[in-house]
Design a protein around this motif. Structure first.
Motif, mmCIF file in Angstrom:
data_model
loop_
_atom_site.group_PDB
_atom_site.id
_atom_site.type_symbol
_atom_site.label_atom_id
_atom_site.label_comp_id
_atom_site.label_asym_id
_atom_site.label_seq_id
_atom_site.Cartn_x
_atom_site.Cartn_y
_atom_site.Cartn_z
ATOM 1 N N ALA A 154 2.757 -1.328 0.370
ATOM 2 C CA ALA A 154 1.343 -1.019 0.191
ATOM 3 C C ALA A 154 1.071 0.388 0.688
ATOM 4 N N VAL A 155 1.345 1.357 -0.152
ATOM 5 C CA VAL A 155 1.142 2.758 0.178
ATOM 6 C C VAL A 155 0.370 3.391 -0.970
ATOM 7 N N LEU A 214 -7.424 6.386 -9.346
ATOM 8 C CA LEU A 214 -7.765 5.532 -8.221
ATOM 9 C C LEU A 214 -6.847 5.763 -7.028
ATOM 10 N N GLY A 215 -5.790 6.538 -7.216
ATOM 11 C CA GLY A 215 -4.852 6.812 -6.139
ATOM 12 C C GLY A 215 -3.421 6.821 -6.640
ATOM 13 N N PHE A 216 -2.546 7.373 -5.828
ATOM 14 C CA PHE A 216 -1.124 7.459 -6.156
ATOM 15 C C PHE A 216 -0.364 6.503 -5.247
ATOM 16 N N TYR A 217 0.634 5.825 -5.807
ATOM 17 C CA TYR A 217 1.302 4.780 -5.048
ATOM 18 C C TYR A 217 2.799 5.019 -4.968
ATOM 19 N N ALA A 218 3.399 4.363 -3.965
ATOM 20 C CA ALA A 218 4.848 4.427 -3.767
ATOM 21 C C ALA A 218 5.403 3.011 -3.810
ATOM 22 N N ILE A 219 6.705 2.894 -4.023
ATOM 23 C CA ILE A 219 7.364 1.589 -4.008
ATOM 24 C C ILE A 219 8.212 1.474 -2.749
ATOM 25 N N GLY A 296 -12.045 -1.210 -3.940
ATOM 26 C CA GLY A 296 -11.525 -0.934 -2.613
ATOM 27 C C GLY A 296 -12.641 -0.876 -1.592
ATOM 28 N N SER A 297 -12.358 -0.250 -0.445
ATOM 29 C CA SER A 297 -13.363 -0.166 0.616
ATOM 30 C C SER A 297 -14.608 0.581 0.148
ATOM 31 N N ALA A 298 -14.449 1.507 -0.803
ATOM 32 C CA ALA A 298 -15.609 2.217 -1.344
ATOM 33 C C ALA A 298 -16.546 1.275 -2.083
ATOM 34 N N ASN A 299 -16.058 0.123 -2.499
ATOM 35 C CA ASN A 299 -16.868 -0.882 -3.196
ATOM 36 C C ASN A 299 -17.255 -2.044 -2.282
ATOM 37 N N GLY A 300 -17.006 -1.897 -0.974
ATOM 38 C CA GLY A 300 -17.357 -2.952 -0.036
ATOM 39 C C GLY A 300 -16.340 -4.063 0.059
ATOM 40 N N ILE A 301 -15.137 -3.846 -0.479
ATOM 41 C CA ILE A 301 -14.112 -4.881 -0.446
ATOM 42 C C ILE A 301 -13.453 -4.909 0.930
ATOM 43 N N GLU A 302 -13.204 -6.116 1.440
ATOM 44 C CA GLU A 302 -12.566 -6.307 2.738
ATOM 45 C C GLU A 302 -11.417 -7.304 2.607
ATOM 46 N N VAL A 303 -10.506 -7.243 3.567
ATOM 47 C CA VAL A 303 -9.434 -8.231 3.619
ATOM 48 C C VAL A 303 -10.049 -9.618 3.754
ATOM 49 N N GLY A 304 -9.573 -10.572 2.950
ATOM 50 C CA GLY A 304 -10.101 -11.925 2.958
ATOM 51 C C GLY A 304 -11.081 -12.206 1.835
ATOM 52 N N PHE A 344 -7.466 -0.324 0.221
ATOM 53 C CA PHE A 344 -7.464 1.138 0.303
ATOM 54 C C PHE A 344 -8.839 1.627 -0.168
ATOM 55 N N GLY A 345 -8.982 2.935 -0.323
ATOM 56 C CA GLY A 345 -10.287 3.476 -0.684
ATOM 57 C C GLY A 345 -10.815 2.977 -2.012
ATOM 58 N N ASN A 346 -9.973 3.033 -3.054
ATOM 59 C CA ASN A 346 -10.439 2.694 -4.397
ATOM 60 C C ASN A 346 -9.678 1.550 -5.043
#
Length: 370
Positions: A154-155, A214-219, A296-304, A344-346
């Motif tokens: 999760a990067v 929305l962002g760049f990711y790694a494996i 993501g967090s910019a949309n008010g999303i939280e873990v759970g 993450f953010g988005n």
């Protein structure tokens, strides 16, 4: 105290002002929508002994038709340091709490609640002390093995600037591919941190509607342990889930244990998103696999946060219609229930908890059904 002249002048000005218009009648605030009644399963157990290997979601599903509403019936144990955690051996007890006169069957029985049965399953006796429980002994919210690998990979970064991260430089014998047990040199560590994750820049998440990044990711590639500091530093590869190569990036290894414990809850009303990707390039996924959401967090999303996924209905031509335009949009079909475990953010990563039908990139996600 103000001079008398100033006070008199102010009064004269005030008296010369036209009378204020009558105040508009105050409108009553809108009534909040009452939550839908809890739907207790008809076969909910009166008592249940928590077993090793159980998850909070599975336990909640034994009692509720909507497992994400577990916090509404769980009676936390104030004698434990982590009162919301459940441990193997605990005996859970279903009871009914009277909340008022009310009407109907609910009033007759009261509100359903679940608690650890007093005096059973390792429940602590009442005392001023707080019992210390090991976190890794508690029942996780989701299966550990279903998300552990995804937590490692999760990067997601906001820009394509992987050059600022520490990286693997070369092996002692100039091999291009490395395996567990091999030594490797690295640059940019900048600290004496012992444990590192090895990741590889891989791609970009794009919003399916706007096309915006929305962002760049790694494996996830593997893990490494610092053997000697310096520039370059010496690392030993402790595990490799793919071939390790020079140029792979390094990120500090975080303690993952606490990420398995969180409280399920529905996303806010009005949440609307899409599935933008699947891990491992899968075209369709099912239970206990991970979907990437454009929320993501910019949309008010939280873990759970819990969401429902739905398959978009097709647009078809009605051959029996007499309308000028016989196109009919078929309704969306619910496909799965997902729970967010990394934000993450988005974007966010969500685990498929229950699948009614295969889930695909582009499927819509929103609040779970009440």
């Amino acid at each position: 105290m103000l001079p008398i002249a100033l006070v008199t002048g102010a009064l004269a000005v005030a008296c010369a002002q036209p009378p204020a218009p009558p105040a508009a009648p105050r409108s009553e605030p809108p009534l909040l929508t009452a939550p839908a009644p809890l739907r207790l399963r008809s076969d909910a157990p009166q008592r249940y002994t928590v077993q090793p290997g159980d998850t909070l979601w599975e336990i909640a599903g034994r009692y509720l038709e909507q497992p994400w509403r577990w916090p509404e019936i769980w009676q936390a144990n104030p004698q434990l340091r982590n009162p919301h955690l459940i441990y193997p051996g605990n005996v859970l007890e279903l009871y009914y709490e009277r909340t008022g006169p009310g009407t109907g069957a609910t009033a007759a029985r009261g509100r359903p609640r679940v608690r650890v049965q007093p005096g059973a399953g390792g429940t602590v006796r009442l005392s001023p002390q707080i019992r210390v429980e090991a976190l890794n002994d508690a029942v996780p919210t989701v299966p550990r093995d279903a998300v552990a690998g995804f937590l490692r990979q999760a990067v997601v970064t906001g820009s394509d600037d992987w050059g600022s991260m520490p990286y693997l430089l070369a092996s002692p014998d100039d091999r291009f591919t490395l395996m567990a047990g091999d030594l490797v040199y690295a640059r940019g560590l900048g600290s004496g941190r012992r444990n590192w994750h090895i990741v590889r820049p891989s791609g970009e998440y794009l919003d399916p509607d706007s096309g915006a990044s929305l962002g760049f990711y790694a494996i996830d590639v593997g893990d490494a342990e610092l053997q000697a500091g310096g520039d370059p530093a010496t690392l030993r590869i402790t595990s490799a889930r793919r071939e390790v190569r020079p140029g792979d990036r390094l990120m500090p290894a975080e303690a993952e244990e606490s990420r398995f414990y969180f409280t399920p809850k529905p996303v806010p009303a009005g949440t609307d998103g899409r599935i933008v990707a699947m891990f491992e390039g899968l075209g369709r996924i099912g239970q206990y696999q991970t979907a990437v959401l454009n929320l993501g967090s910019a949309n008010g999303i939280e873990v759970g946060h819990v969401l429902n996924a739905s398959v978009g209905g097709r647009a078809i031509q009605d051959p029996y219609s007499r309308d000028e335009d016989p196109t009919v949009q078929l309704p969306d079909l619910p496909s799965a229930t997902l729970m967010v475990y990394r934000v993450f953010g988005n974007v966010s990563y969500a685990l498929v908890m229950h699948a009614r039908r295969p889930i695909s990139v582009g499927d819509r996600v929103g609040p779970p059904a009440p």
